[in-house]
Design a protein around this motif. Sequence first.
Motif, PDB file in Angstrom:
ATOM      1  N   LEU B  57       0.834  -1.199   0.000  1.00  0.00           N
ATOM      2  CA  LEU B  57       0.000   0.000   0.000  1.00  0.00           C
ATOM      3  C   LEU B  57       0.873   1.255   0.000  1.00  0.00           C
ATOM      4  O   LEU B  57       0.593   2.216  -0.691  1.00  0.00           O
ATOM      5  CB  LEU B  57      -0.913   0.013   1.219  1.00  0.00           C
ATOM      6  CG  LEU B  57      -2.240  -0.704   1.047  1.00  0.00           C
ATOM      7  CD1 LEU B  57      -3.001  -0.734   2.343  1.00  0.00           C
ATOM      8  CD2 LEU B  57      -3.056  -0.044  -0.042  1.00  0.00           C
ATOM      9  N   ALA B  59       1.106   3.605   1.851  1.00  0.00           N
ATOM     10  CA  ALA B  59       0.518   4.797   2.476  1.00  0.00           C
ATOM     11  C   ALA B  59       0.512   4.621   3.988  1.00  0.00           C
ATOM     12  O   ALA B  59       0.585   3.505   4.495  1.00  0.00           O
ATOM     13  CB  ALA B  59      -0.907   4.980   1.967  1.00  0.00           C
ATOM     14  N   LEU B  62      -5.305   6.357   5.775  1.00  0.00           N
ATOM     15  CA  LEU B  62      -6.367   6.136   4.787  1.00  0.00           C
ATOM     16  C   LEU B  62      -7.634   6.829   5.277  1.00  0.00           C
ATOM     17  O   LEU B  62      -8.051   6.639   6.425  1.00  0.00           O
ATOM     18  CB  LEU B  62      -6.608   4.629   4.650  1.00  0.00           C
ATOM     19  CG  LEU B  62      -7.771   4.165   3.796  1.00  0.00           C
ATOM     20  CD1 LEU B  62      -7.504   4.444   2.324  1.00  0.00           C
ATOM     21  CD2 LEU B  62      -8.006   2.668   3.993  1.00  0.00           C
ATOM     22  N   GLU B 105      -5.762  10.221  -4.410  1.00  0.00           N
ATOM     23  CA  GLU B 105      -7.129   9.750  -4.226  1.00  0.00           C
ATOM     24  C   GLU B 105      -7.377   8.500  -5.066  1.00  0.00           C
ATOM     25  O   GLU B 105      -6.666   8.250  -6.037  1.00  0.00           O
ATOM     26  CB  GLU B 105      -8.140  10.844  -4.617  1.00  0.00           C
ATOM     27  CG  GLU B 105      -8.254  11.128  -6.098  1.00  0.00           C
ATOM     28  CD  GLU B 105      -7.277  12.203  -6.589  1.00  0.00           C
ATOM     29  OE1 GLU B 105      -6.208  12.355  -5.974  1.00  0.00           O
ATOM     30  OE2 GLU B 105      -7.599  12.862  -7.595  1.00  0.00           O
ATOM     31  N   GLN B 106      -8.400   7.751  -4.695  1.00  0.00           N
ATOM     32  CA  GLN B 106      -8.822   6.592  -5.481  1.00  0.00           C
ATOM     33  C   GLN B 106     -10.341   6.593  -5.587  1.00  0.00           C
ATOM     34  O   GLN B 106     -11.026   7.112  -4.702  1.00  0.00           O
ATOM     35  CB  GLN B 106      -8.352   5.282  -4.829  1.00  0.00           C
ATOM     36  CG  GLN B 106      -6.854   5.067  -4.953  1.00  0.00           C
ATOM     37  CD  GLN B 106      -6.410   3.700  -4.457  1.00  0.00           C
ATOM     38  OE1 GLN B 106      -7.139   3.028  -3.739  1.00  0.00           O
ATOM     39  NE2 GLN B 106      -5.211   3.301  -4.821  1.00  0.00           N
ATOM     40  N   VAL B 133       0.635   4.703  -4.720  1.00  0.00           N
ATOM     41  CA  VAL B 133       0.201   3.404  -4.190  1.00  0.00           C
ATOM     42  C   VAL B 133       0.207   2.323  -5.285  1.00  0.00           C
ATOM     43  O   VAL B 133       0.799   1.264  -5.123  1.00  0.00           O
ATOM     44  CB  VAL B 133      -1.213   3.524  -3.574  1.00  0.00           C
ATOM     45  CG1 VAL B 133      -1.731   2.157  -3.132  1.00  0.00           C
ATOM     46  CG2 VAL B 133      -1.193   4.482  -2.408  1.00  0.00           C
ATOM     47  N   SER B 223     -11.621   7.305  -1.732  1.00  0.00           N
ATOM     48  CA  SER B 223     -10.717   7.304  -0.578  1.00  0.00           C
ATOM     49  C   SER B 223      -9.546   8.241  -0.831  1.00  0.00           C
ATOM     50  O   SER B 223      -9.252   8.580  -1.976  1.00  0.00           O
ATOM     51  CB  SER B 223     -10.180   5.887  -0.326  1.00  0.00           C
ATOM     52  OG  SER B 223      -9.347   5.486  -1.388  1.00  0.00           O
ATOM     53  N   LEU B 225      -5.461   8.673   0.273  1.00  0.00           N
ATOM     54  CA  LEU B 225      -4.338   8.010   0.930  1.00  0.00           C
ATOM     55  C   LEU B 225      -3.229   9.034   1.162  1.00  0.00           C
ATOM     56  O   LEU B 225      -2.934   9.849   0.272  1.00  0.00           O
ATOM     57  CB  LEU B 225      -3.806   6.873   0.059  1.00  0.00           C
ATOM     58  CG  LEU B 225      -4.816   5.734  -0.089  1.00  0.00           C
ATOM     59  CD1 LEU B 225      -5.188   5.538  -1.538  1.00  0.00           C
ATOM     60  CD2 LEU B 225      -4.276   4.449   0.503  1.00  0.00           C
ATOM     61  N   LYS B 227       0.741   9.847   2.571  1.00  0.00           N
ATOM     62  CA  LYS B 227       2.074   9.369   2.963  1.00  0.00           C
ATOM     63  C   LYS B 227       2.669  10.440   3.866  1.00  0.00           C
ATOM     64  O   LYS B 227       2.743  11.617   3.490  1.00  0.00           O
ATOM     65  CB  LYS B 227       2.933   9.186   1.702  1.00  0.00           C
ATOM     66  CG  LYS B 227       4.350   8.754   1.962  1.00  0.00           C
ATOM     67  CD  LYS B 227       4.401   7.271   2.178  1.00  0.00           C
ATOM     68  CE  LYS B 227       5.824   6.814   2.463  1.00  0.00           C
ATOM     69  NZ  LYS B 227       5.823   5.449   2.996  1.00  0.00           N
ATOM     70  N   ILE B 256      -2.688   3.091   8.477  1.00  0.00           N
ATOM     71  CA  ILE B 256      -2.582   1.802   7.774  1.00  0.00           C
ATOM     72  C   ILE B 256      -1.899   0.751   8.665  1.00  0.00           C
ATOM     73  O   ILE B 256      -2.331  -0.394   8.743  1.00  0.00           O
ATOM     74  CB  ILE B 256      -1.775   1.963   6.464  1.00  0.00           C
ATOM     75  CG1 ILE B 256      -2.491   2.931   5.522  1.00  0.00           C
ATOM     76  CG2 ILE B 256      -1.542   0.610   5.785  1.00  0.00           C
ATOM     77  CD1 ILE B 256      -3.712   2.404   4.844  1.00  0.00           C
TER      78      ILE B 256
END
Lengths: 222, 406
Positions: B57, B59, B62, B105-106, B133, B223, B225, B227, B256
Amino acid sequence: MANILELQDVCMTFGQVKALQDINLSVREGEWVAIMGSSGSGKTTMMNIIGCMNKATSGTVILDGEKISRLNAKDLTAIRRDKIGLIFQQFFLISYLTAVENIMVAQYYHSMADEQEALEALERVGLGHRARHLPRQLSGGEQQRLCIARALINHPKIILADEPTGNLDEANQNAVMDIFHQLHKQGSTIIVVTHSPDVGSHADRIVRLEFGHMVSDGEKKA
Amino acid sequence: MMSRLSPFSLVIGNIARKPFRTFILSSLVAVFCMAMFAGTVIGLKISTGTQLAADRLGADILFVPYGYEKSVQSSLLRGEPSSFYMDRGLVGELRGEKGVLRVTEQLFLATLKASCCSYPVQIIGFNPKTDFVVTPWMNQSLNRAMNENEVVAGCKISGNPGETIRLFGREFSIAAKLDPTGMGFDTSVFMEVDRARRLLLDSELGLLLRIPEGLDKSTFISSVLVKAEPGTDVTSLVNGLSEKYAIRYNLDFTAIADMISSISSKLSVFASVFRMFSAAVWVLAVMILAFVFTIILQERKKEFGILRIVGASKGHVRRLFVGEALLTSCMGAFCGVVLAALALGLFHTYIDVTLNLPRIGIGFGKTLLIGAGVFVMGLVTGPLACLPLLRKLGSIDSYLIMKEGE
């Protein structure tokens, strides 16, 4: 003939109980000796000592020229395996092995299993046709003859039989005694422990025990 | 008929004449081996799978719409299709926060039924400009930008590069297939986030999906994410960000590492239960075998006495007894390991779904090693159980035994 077995001043005590006292006995090679006595006379204890299954408390036992009275358990096992053929009243056979395999077990622990020789041993006691049968498929007499074949397979110096006909009818008793006579004729040394005068009468010599003492030696008839 | 006689043939002969007893004793060892093998494989699968998931992942934090934390976990770990949406505004706001290194973003689209597959597919839209990611490991399979009608497919999606896949009524060309990840990515299809959003909005099926009212239809996402900068305390950062944005954006948020550790510890319970069960079965097996061997020894005293009479040494008799225990254990251990391996192999999907395990294999080599280890443990069970009896076995007085019962 030289002595194959000598017991010199042999005593055996269990706690306070004196099972055998000052036993002196010599057995010559090829001789047939019957050891007789009532229950508690010490004949079982004597067989135990001669058969290398127990050690005397005191005294000397010489078997085939070797002093065995002070040997350890491992050496006694080797002596028993190499020099003594044991036959019992009950037919102690391994139930899941066939007749020939029961003989081969004795061969295996002695040296090497040889099926052909085992089959020949069965032939000699009249059981060649029953080689592949399990003990439960044999009659009492046949089982005892199988035990004799097993006892003989490693060519022992002495055949030691404890009440060998105790569980047999007259016909089978005679068959077993016939085999003993054949063995005796061939030069085998036989020691039979028995309370039966009839069985004892076949021997060259009768040794009587009472309360751990040897009371007579040499009678021919009971 | 036995023509060659050996200790092994004696062992076989005795075992064969008591098939029921042998079956029961072997079964005990087999149950222990099955439990131990399954427990160890599942335990390793959990630790490998969850660690791999965390590593992949990349990240630290989340953010998802409130109430969808579990859904995103299922989606990331097992590829269970899910659709949930939130406002993209959060992405811009987070970029300016102290301690935040990267934000992306996802967008998740769950197809209701895909003609390409026998199961629904998860479509993941990502932003190639900001993504950290998906892109790093996607670049291993595709070293160019995706075209308008291209997607990248997870390893378990049917279809090869160059072939087409039909999603929401439109044909897409598969540009590349990813290597197995052991995560939900294996059953997902990847495309650029804007294209995924258009696909959803243009599709009639898209109308059925849950797009909350008031959400900007041109920018919604699923979502975010984050870092964190190196050296940042992630827990403090999560607390700070959630205090600021959770209510305003109606968010669920999670670190995470905490999520992975929480999933891992929950899943590890299954492995622990298996291991505890197998340890209990092992102790029980040793005890029962010891008890049964005591009875067997009593039962076979005469047989061992006969062997001693015909010349077997104490060592011979002991080896025979231990040999039978060893062979009984060997049969049980072999059957246990093979049955457990077969069960895990045949029903791995069902087991993964039931136990919520990450769908990852641990490799043939490791499985073989575990199998060998468990087999050895099973193998020693019998001999261990008869150890206390060996002294007794050596002290058998042949002549007295012979005289018993006369």
